[in-house]
Design a protein around this motif. Structure first.
Motif, PDB file in Angstrom:
ATOM      1  N   VAL A  68     108.716  40.405  31.531  1.00 40.07           N
ATOM      2  CA  VAL A  68     108.326  41.676  32.148  1.00 40.07           C
ATOM      3  C   VAL A  68     107.164  41.344  33.082  1.00 40.07           C
ATOM      4  CG1 VAL A  68     107.565  44.050  31.796  1.00 40.07           C
ATOM      5  CG2 VAL A  68     109.005  42.933  30.072  1.00 40.07           C
ATOM      6  N   SER A  69     107.432  41.278  34.362  1.00 40.51           N
ATOM      7  CA  SER A  69     106.444  40.820  35.330  1.00 40.51           C
ATOM      8  C   SER A  69     105.478  41.938  35.710  1.00 40.51           C
ATOM      9  CB  SER A  69     107.134  40.301  36.589  1.00 40.51           C
ATOM     10  OG  SER A  69     106.178  40.033  37.594  1.00 40.51           O
ATOM     11  N   PRO A  70     104.179  41.743  35.483  1.00 42.99           N
ATOM     12  CA  PRO A  70     103.208  42.758  35.906  1.00 42.99           C
ATOM     13  C   PRO A  70     103.221  42.971  37.417  1.00 42.99           C
ATOM     14  CG  PRO A  70     102.210  41.188  34.387  1.00 42.99           C
ATOM     15  CD  PRO A  70     103.541  40.624  34.788  1.00 42.99           C
ATOM     16  N   ARG A  71     103.578  41.924  38.175  1.00 44.58           N
ATOM     17  CA  ARG A  71     103.611  42.057  39.634  1.00 44.58           C
ATOM     18  C   ARG A  71     104.635  43.094  40.068  1.00 44.58           C
ATOM     19  NH1 ARG A  71     103.175  35.821  41.958  1.00 44.58           N
ATOM     20  NH2 ARG A  71     101.122  35.355  41.054  1.00 44.58           N
ATOM     21  N   LYS A  72     105.713  43.172  39.342  1.00 46.55           N
ATOM     22  CA  LYS A  72     106.746  44.166  39.660  1.00 46.55           C
ATOM     23  C   LYS A  72     106.196  45.580  39.528  1.00 46.55           C
ATOM     24  CE  LYS A  72     111.287  45.765  38.036  1.00 46.55           C
ATOM     25  NZ  LYS A  72     112.381  45.531  37.059  1.00 46.55           N
ATOM     26  N   TYR A  73     105.194  45.754  38.649  1.00 49.42           N
ATOM     27  CA  TYR A  73     104.642  47.083  38.374  1.00 49.42           C
ATOM     28  C   TYR A  73     103.208  47.218  38.888  1.00 49.42           C
ATOM     29  CZ  TYR A  73     108.613  47.314  35.176  1.00 49.42           C
ATOM     30  OH  TYR A  73     109.882  47.309  34.635  1.00 49.42           O
ATOM     31  N   GLU A  74     102.847  46.410  39.884  1.00 55.84           N
ATOM     32  CA  GLU A  74     101.481  46.437  40.388  1.00 55.84           C
ATOM     33  C   GLU A  74     101.090  47.854  40.823  1.00 55.84           C
ATOM     34  OE1 GLU A  74      98.604  43.755  43.279  1.00 55.84           O
ATOM     35  OE2 GLU A  74     100.754  43.358  43.168  1.00 55.84           O
ATOM     36  N   GLY A  75      99.957  48.311  40.305  1.00 53.67           N
ATOM     37  CA  GLY A  75      99.505  49.657  40.614  1.00 53.67           C
ATOM     38  C   GLY A  75     100.228  50.747  39.837  1.00 53.67           C
ATOM     39  N   GLN A  76     101.093  50.349  38.900  1.00 54.45           N
ATOM     40  CA  GLN A  76     101.868  51.306  38.107  1.00 54.45           C
ATOM     41  C   GLN A  76     101.748  50.941  36.620  1.00 54.45           C
ATOM     42  OE1 GLN A  76     105.904  52.178  39.962  1.00 54.45           O
ATOM     43  NE2 GLN A  76     105.387  50.285  41.017  1.00 54.45           N
ATOM     44  N   GLU A  77     100.547  51.074  36.094  1.00 56.02           N
ATOM     45  CA  GLU A  77     100.320  50.663  34.712  1.00 56.02           C
ATOM     46  C   GLU A  77     101.209  51.417  33.737  1.00 56.02           C
ATOM     47  OE1 GLU A  77      96.723  51.464  31.956  1.00 56.02           O
ATOM     48  OE2 GLU A  77      96.408  49.434  32.717  1.00 56.02           O
ATOM     49  N   ASP A  78     101.421  52.711  33.986  1.00 55.86           N
ATOM     50  CA  ASP A  78     102.259  53.498  33.074  1.00 55.86           C
ATOM     51  C   ASP A  78     103.688  52.973  33.048  1.00 55.86           C
ATOM     52  OD1 ASP A  78     100.155  55.065  32.326  1.00 55.86           O
ATOM     53  OD2 ASP A  78     100.706  56.781  33.567  1.00 55.86           O
ATOM     54  N   ALA A  79     104.206  52.575  34.209  1.00 54.24           N
ATOM     55  CA  ALA A  79     105.566  52.039  34.265  1.00 54.24           C
ATOM     56  C   ALA A  79     105.643  50.683  33.556  1.00 54.24           C
ATOM     57  CB  ALA A  79     106.021  51.904  35.720  1.00 54.24           C
ATOM     58  N   TYR A  80     104.612  49.871  33.733  1.00 51.38           N
ATOM     59  CA  TYR A  80     104.556  48.588  33.028  1.00 51.38           C
ATOM     60  C   TYR A  80     104.506  48.823  31.518  1.00 51.38           C
ATOM     61  CZ  TYR A  80     102.721  43.968  31.627  1.00 51.38           C
ATOM     62  OH  TYR A  80     102.528  42.742  31.033  1.00 51.38           O
ATOM     63  N   ALA A  81     103.688  49.784  31.103  1.00 58.64           N
ATOM     64  CA  ALA A  81     103.597  50.108  29.685  1.00 58.64           C
ATOM     65  C   ALA A  81     104.931  50.597  29.144  1.00 58.64           C
ATOM     66  CB  ALA A  81     102.518  51.169  29.459  1.00 58.64           C
TER      67      ALA A  81
END
Length: 219
Positions: A68-81
């Motif tokens: 699960v790449s944090p870069r894919k969700y950069e600026g979208q912490e809720d989506a990463y979570a």
């Protein structure tokens, strides 16, 4: 505020690793589960980059692996979570172990797993912790400080870096001739023992958390 924690019982563990993690602490948990020193199993290993050595190690051990790449969700912490939580729910996880995971875990994940997320840090917290303090940087700081002892800490994860209540610590001497590399190598076996001990404690014992203090509780 005092929190009473019931034993988790059988642990269904997810291990989180970052891109350069070698996976030796993860391997210590895998071995302890296989040898029944921990009641439970490592069900999934979650990495931030596909090329992480720890992920190859997990695959070789037959453990499910996801990136699960944090870069894919950069600026979208809720989506990463949400992506992380979906994985944890999919594998029915009840304990998360950070092992070379260098990011701050998103707050919704911490909130969903209160006192069920552990991290290991290569120093005696609260010394030498905080954002950016990991790996070689920690050991360099210890040597530069003139400390005669160092160690490792397993702690519960909260919403900051390395500030959660401490569950287990183990210490070793710092020798005059130590380098960051020799110190890291001597500390690593203690990290393995400490992480296994911490998981065993969390799964099998009642605990009372008072601020940053964690004590065994007898109901």
């Amino acid at each position: 505020m005092t929190e009473i924690l019931e034993p988790l019982g059988e642990a269904q563990i997810a291990v989180f690793v970052s891109g350069e993690a070698r996976g030796s602490n993860m391997q210590a948990l895998l071995d302890a589960c296989m040898e029944k020193r921990i009641l439970g199993e490592v069900r999934v290993v979650v990495g931030t980059r596909a090329e992480a050595p720890a992920l190859a190690r997990a695959r070789d051990a037959g453990v499910s692996v996801h990136v699960v790449s944090p870069r894919k969700y950069e600026g979208q912490e809720d989506a990463y979570a949400e992506a992380l939580l979906r994985l944890l729910q999919r594998y029915a996880i009840n304990l998360v172990c950070l092992a070379g995971y260098l990011l701050r875990l998103p707050e919704p994940v911490v909130a969903a797993y209160p006192y069920r997320v552990l991290n290991i840090h290569p120093a005696l917290l609260p010394l030498f912790g905080g954002k950016g303090m990991y790996g070689k940087r920690v050991h360099e700081a210890v040597i530069e400080s003139g400390m005669k002892v160092t160690g490792c800490t397993v702690h519960f994860v909260d919403n900051d870096y390395d500030t959660g209540p401490i569950l287990v610590q183990r210490a070793i001497r710092v020798f005059d001739e130590d380098t960051p590399e020799t110190l890291a190598a001597r500390l690593l076996p203690e990290e393995h023992r400490a992480y296994v001990e911490a998981v065993e404690i969390r799964t099998s014992r009642w605990l009372r958390v008072e601020g940053r203090r964690v004590v065994t509780y007898h109901p």
